[in-house]
Design a protein around this motif. Structure first.
Motif, PDB file in Angstrom:
ATOM      1  N   GLY A 204      44.042  38.595  41.409  1.00 52.74           N
ATOM      2  CA  GLY A 204      42.876  37.957  42.007  1.00 52.74           C
ATOM      3  C   GLY A 204      42.485  36.762  41.177  1.00 52.74           C
ATOM      4  N   ASN A 205      41.178  36.653  40.902  1.00 54.84           N
ATOM      5  CA  ASN A 205      40.723  35.516  40.122  1.00 54.84           C
ATOM      6  C   ASN A 205      39.416  35.816  39.422  1.00 54.84           C
ATOM      7  OD1 ASN A 205      38.545  34.883  42.040  1.00 54.84           O
ATOM      8  ND2 ASN A 205      40.207  34.304  43.390  1.00 54.84           N
TER       9      ASN A 205
ATOM     10  N   PHE B 160      39.838  30.971  38.336  1.00 53.93           N
ATOM     11  CA  PHE B 160      40.943  31.082  37.395  1.00 53.93           C
ATOM     12  C   PHE B 160      41.817  32.255  37.833  1.00 53.93           C
ATOM     13  CE2 PHE B 160      37.524  29.251  34.707  1.00 53.93           C
ATOM     14  CZ  PHE B 160      38.175  28.107  34.268  1.00 53.93           C
ATOM     15  N   PRO B 161      43.115  32.035  38.088  1.00 52.45           N
ATOM     16  CA  PRO B 161      43.991  33.156  38.446  1.00 52.45           C
ATOM     17  C   PRO B 161      43.921  34.244  37.370  1.00 52.45           C
ATOM     18  CG  PRO B 161      45.139  31.067  38.681  1.00 52.45           C
ATOM     19  CD  PRO B 161      43.836  30.770  38.005  1.00 52.45           C
TER      20      PRO B 161
ATOM     21  N   LEU C 248      43.542  42.375  30.911  1.00 54.27           N
ATOM     22  CA  LEU C 248      43.635  41.348  31.946  1.00 54.27           C
ATOM     23  C   LEU C 248      44.340  40.135  31.376  1.00 54.27           C
ATOM     24  CD1 LEU C 248      39.979  41.505  33.335  1.00 54.27           C
ATOM     25  CD2 LEU C 248      41.976  42.806  34.091  1.00 54.27           C
ATOM     26  N   ARG C 249      45.073  39.452  32.222  1.00 50.65           N
ATOM     27  CA  ARG C 249      45.720  38.186  31.860  1.00 50.65           C
ATOM     28  C   ARG C 249      45.152  37.145  32.814  1.00 50.65           C
ATOM     29  NH1 ARG C 249      50.530  35.644  33.603  1.00 50.65           N
ATOM     30  NH2 ARG C 249      51.366  34.271  32.023  1.00 50.65           N
ATOM     31  N   SER C 250      44.637  36.043  32.239  1.00 50.87           N
ATOM     32  CA  SER C 250      43.960  35.044  33.063  1.00 50.87           C
ATOM     33  C   SER C 250      44.163  33.654  32.501  1.00 50.87           C
ATOM     34  CB  SER C 250      42.455  35.352  33.100  1.00 50.87           C
ATOM     35  OG  SER C 250      41.770  34.432  33.904  1.00 50.87           O
TER      36      SER C 250
ATOM     37  N   PRO D  65      45.689  18.820  29.394  1.00 56.87           N
ATOM     38  CA  PRO D  65      46.532  19.962  29.048  1.00 56.87           C
ATOM     39  C   PRO D  65      46.802  20.851  30.264  1.00 56.87           C
ATOM     40  CG  PRO D  65      44.299  20.296  28.245  1.00 56.87           C
ATOM     41  CD  PRO D  65      44.366  18.898  28.793  1.00 56.87           C
ATOM     42  N   ALA D  66      47.954  21.485  30.244  1.00 56.55           N
ATOM     43  CA  ALA D  66      48.299  22.437  31.306  1.00 56.55           C
ATOM     44  C   ALA D  66      47.419  23.676  31.153  1.00 56.55           C
ATOM     45  CB  ALA D  66      49.777  22.818  31.195  1.00 56.55           C
ATOM     46  N   PRO D  67      47.168  24.373  32.249  1.00 53.45           N
ATOM     47  CA  PRO D  67      46.386  25.610  32.135  1.00 53.45           C
ATOM     48  C   PRO D  67      47.044  26.575  31.154  1.00 53.45           C
ATOM     49  CG  PRO D  67      46.703  25.020  34.440  1.00 53.45           C
ATOM     50  CD  PRO D  67      47.564  24.099  33.623  1.00 53.45           C
TER      51      PRO D  67
END
Length: 178
Positions: A101-102, A119-120, A133-135, A152-154
């Protein structure tokens, strides 16, 4: 004779109807199986705190398909209050692609414009102690709240949430001015 014709007509009609091939019912549609980490199929309802900063608290509501975590920040001598005056929610769905989700939050552009962002986020571990959790932790936005063409990249980061209230007093950050 009319009775004879009636029975002949009825018999002929029955023969024609019996000769029509029966339609086979369509097989039932079965959804693809859910692919969630072990333990994540169980209800995740309850209270949590962040492993690295227990001042961040989470109230989880789980209906069996969707987990919603409302984020609050505890302050000394006060009840938990919404984080910095903004609402932050984490919404995860159990799907064939994972427990994904996000995180719904508000961030600010370099010019100070408030932007709602998603944010994914995904659950990578669920156990008796809590959730991992990984976000996406940050992203660059332009002044129109769109992803910046440069910057910068996410970046992705894991966050560990532990069940229940923390054992120690929370790090409430800088005390409020008197």
């Amino acid at each position: 004779m009319s009775r004879k014709r009636f029975w002949i007509a009825t018999g002929g009609l029955a023969t024609v109807l019996m000769a029509c091939p029966a339609r086979t019912p369509a097989p039932p549609v079965t959804p693809p199986p859910l692919q969630v980490p072990p333990g994540c199929e169980k209800s995740q309802t309850g209270t949590y705190h962040h492993a690295d900063n227990p001042a961040f608290r989470y109230l989880g509501e789980d209906d069996g398909g969707t987990l919603t975590l409302a984020v609050t920040r505890a302050r000394e001598q006060r009840e938990a209050a919404p984080d910095a005056g903004t609402t932050v929610n984490i919404v995860l769905h159990r799907t064939p692609e994972g427990f994904v989700g996000n995180t719904q939050a508000t961030t600010f552009t370099p010019g100070g414009i408030a932007c709602p962002v998603l944010f994914p986020t995904e659950a990578v571990r669920c156990d008796d102690q809590g959730l991992t959790l990984r976000s996406v932790a940050s992203t660059a936005l332009d002044e129109d709240c769109r992803p910046a063409p440069q910057g910068p990249a996410p970046t992705w980061k894991e966050q560990r949430l532990l069940r229940g209230e923390p054992a120690q007093a929370p790090d409430a950050g800088t005390p409020d001015a008197p």
